[in-house]
Design an enzyme around this catalytic site. Structure first.
Site, PDB file in Angstrom:
ATOM      1  N   HIS A 121       0.875  -1.172   0.000  1.00 57.52           N
ATOM      2  CA  HIS A 121       0.000   0.000   0.000  1.00 57.52           C
ATOM      3  C   HIS A 121       0.918   1.229   0.000  1.00 57.52           C
ATOM      4  O   HIS A 121       2.010   1.175   0.565  1.00 57.52           O
ATOM      5  CB  HIS A 121      -0.833  -0.056   1.285  1.00 57.52           C
ATOM      6  N   ASP A 198       2.733  -4.891   7.975  1.00 48.53           N
ATOM      7  CA  ASP A 198       1.548  -4.061   7.797  1.00 48.53           C
ATOM      8  C   ASP A 198       0.337  -4.999   7.832  1.00 48.53           C
ATOM      9  O   ASP A 198       0.076  -5.723   6.877  1.00 48.53           O
ATOM     10  CB  ASP A 198       1.660  -3.324   6.455  1.00 48.53           C
ATOM     11  N   GLN A 201      -4.849  -5.327   6.520  1.00 45.86           N
ATOM     12  CA  GLN A 201      -5.859  -6.207   5.919  1.00 45.86           C
ATOM     13  C   GLN A 201      -5.988  -7.533   6.660  1.00 45.86           C
ATOM     14  O   GLN A 201      -6.777  -8.380   6.260  1.00 45.86           O
ATOM     15  CB  GLN A 201      -5.516  -6.493   4.452  1.00 45.86           C
ATOM     16  N   LYS A 224     -10.755  -1.037  10.094  1.00 49.03           N
ATOM     17  CA  LYS A 224     -10.892  -2.175   9.193  1.00 49.03           C
ATOM     18  C   LYS A 224     -11.303  -3.436   9.941  1.00 49.03           C
ATOM     19  O   LYS A 224     -11.421  -4.499   9.357  1.00 49.03           O
ATOM     20  CB  LYS A 224      -9.605  -2.379   8.401  1.00 49.03           C
ATOM     21  N   CYS A 362      -4.618   2.532  -3.818  1.00 44.52           N
ATOM     22  CA  CYS A 362      -3.363   2.975  -3.184  1.00 44.52           C
ATOM     23  C   CYS A 362      -2.233   1.989  -3.407  1.00 44.52           C
ATOM     24  O   CYS A 362      -1.354   1.821  -2.547  1.00 44.52           O
ATOM     25  CB  CYS A 362      -3.535   3.226  -1.684  1.00 44.52           C
TER      26      CYS A 362
END
Ligand code: PLP
Length: 404
Positions: A121, A198, A201, A224, A362
């Site tokens: 991202h 990261d 998600q 999220k 992104c």
């Protein structure tokens, strides 16, 4: 067993109509809807508990401090961190990464190297570019193949004793790939490189155990995983966070301020300058508790079924191409239909009450790799249903007839 009515009833927004049609919300990779419990916690906080934290001796300040710190422990348990002071609250994944990148800007030297991947991202690319520009460190990129799998052989060749940090996404937000982070962490540690994952998600979809993973840093956003916007987490191993310089200066993060010299507060406060999103952090606890109540493994199992059902149905649509066909995938599907602009498709689906994402998500390097401007993307959460997939497929077929 998943009780569909119960889970749908927990999310009031799923009940609204858009363009006179019942909403079908398939943009969960951008943000999830909020549960009733999160919403009522926000109302309760501002109606009955609002106060600043860690400051006052008065009743309300103690109450909100307690609730804020309880959320920290909930997050600690959720990702199995060893200590609660290893949990830093930020405003989101983007800030978590920027926090770390700004610390690394102070400690990196010329010839040091940072490795990221081609599927990151933008928020896990740009902070490291800035960091490298400022320090003379080099940014190296792990490529992925046409299915969306990272090229681990290239990664092994990129890793060397100059590698200071490997910053990699757990799950790709545009391809859905679940990356082999266990192996990436192990390989990195063999070269003494630290690893940031990261997890934007992953937190709502797969089990996270930072100790088991041996992750050095891990970050994600509350919004999220059914929580409020404006709240994020940066987990870091205690000894590493202690070695890093502070991020922002201000209130809350100091031990003693003097014009000659200021000393900093211990973890986690060293990284939490200023008044945080207290209400958001407090309400975030309710979102995590919901996930824990359902069980992350149950969530994963159900979403995997949605993914294979939708993938199979989409594949049958003529001219439709899916980007990202990795073996290990999360419930995210990016696609295009030959001769149709993803944006037009998104507009027509919206007219039918269906919310999908269109664009580059992104992740422009991913789009460049496939030589496309963008994709249509559907992404699932636990509250989505097979019936919604059927309706979405019908709508795509209809849109195709209108546009071709
Ligand atoms: C959403 C996302 C981000 C950015 O998260 P914010 O909540 O917008 O800060 C970073 N990485 C990935 C993989 C994402 O999906």
């Amino acid at each position: 067993m998943r009780n569909e009515k119960e889970i749908r009833d927990l999310f009031p927004l799923l009940d609204i109509k858009v363009n006179d049609r019942p909403l079908i919300y398939l943009d969960n990779a951008a943000t999830t809807q909020k549960s009733k419990e999160v919403i009522s916690e926000i109302e309760k906080f501002y109606s009955l508990e609002n106060s600043n934290i860690h400051r006052g001796v008065h009743h309300l300040s103690q109450l909100s401090t307690d609730n804020f710190e309880k959320s920290r422990i909930t997050v600690q348990n959720f990702i199995n961190a060893e200590h609660n002071h290893e949990i830093i609250f930020t405003k989101g994944t983007t800030e978590s990464i920027n926090l770390l990148a700004s610390c690394y800007r102070e400690i990196l030297k010329k010839d040091d190297e940072i490795i990221i991947s081609e599927m990151e991202h933008h928020s896990n690319i740009v902070p490291w570019q800035i960091c490298c520009q400022n320090t003379g460190a080099k940014l190296k990129i792990i490529p992925f193949d046409e299915h969306g799998n990272l090229d681990l052989e290239t990664f092994k060749n990129l890793l060397n004793t100059n590698t200071k940090l490997v910053a990699i996404t757990h799950i790709s937000n545009s391809l859905g790939t679940i990356n082999p982070i266990e192996e990436i962490i192990k390989l990195s540690h063999e070269k003494n490189a630290k690893v940031l994952i990261d997890g934007a998600q992953s937190a709502a979809h797969v089990k996270i155990d930072v100790q088991n993973l041996d992750a050095d840093f891990y970050c994600f956003s509350a919004h999220k995983l059914f929580g409020p916007t404006g709240v994020g987490v940066l987990y870091g191993k205690e000894e590493l966070l202690n070695l890093l310089p502070p991020y922002q200066g201000g209130g809350e993060m100091i031990k003693e301020v003097d014009f000659e010299k200021t000393t900093f507060a211990p973890l986690p406060f060293k990284f939490e300058a200023g008044t945080p999103n207290i209400c958001g952090v407090v309400a975030f606890k309710k979102a995590i508790e919901l996930i824990q109540r359902i069980g992350i493994d149950n969530i994963k199992e159900y979403e995997d079924k949605l993914l294979s059902y939708a993938t199979e149905k989409l594949t049958k649509i003529g001219g439709l191409k899916i980007y990202g066909q990795a073996k290990l995938k999360s419930a995210i599907i990016s696609f295009n239909i030959e001769g149709i602009h993803h944006y037009d498709l998104g507009l027509i689906l919206d007219k039918m009450g269906i919310a999908i994402r269109t664009g580059h998500h992104c992740t422009q390097p991913v789009m460049k790799k496939f030589k496309i401007a963008g994709t249509a993307r559907i992404s699932f959460a636990y509250y989505n249903t097979f019936n919604e997939i059927d309706k979405c497929i019908d709508a795509i077929e209809k849109a195709k007839k209108m546009l071709l």
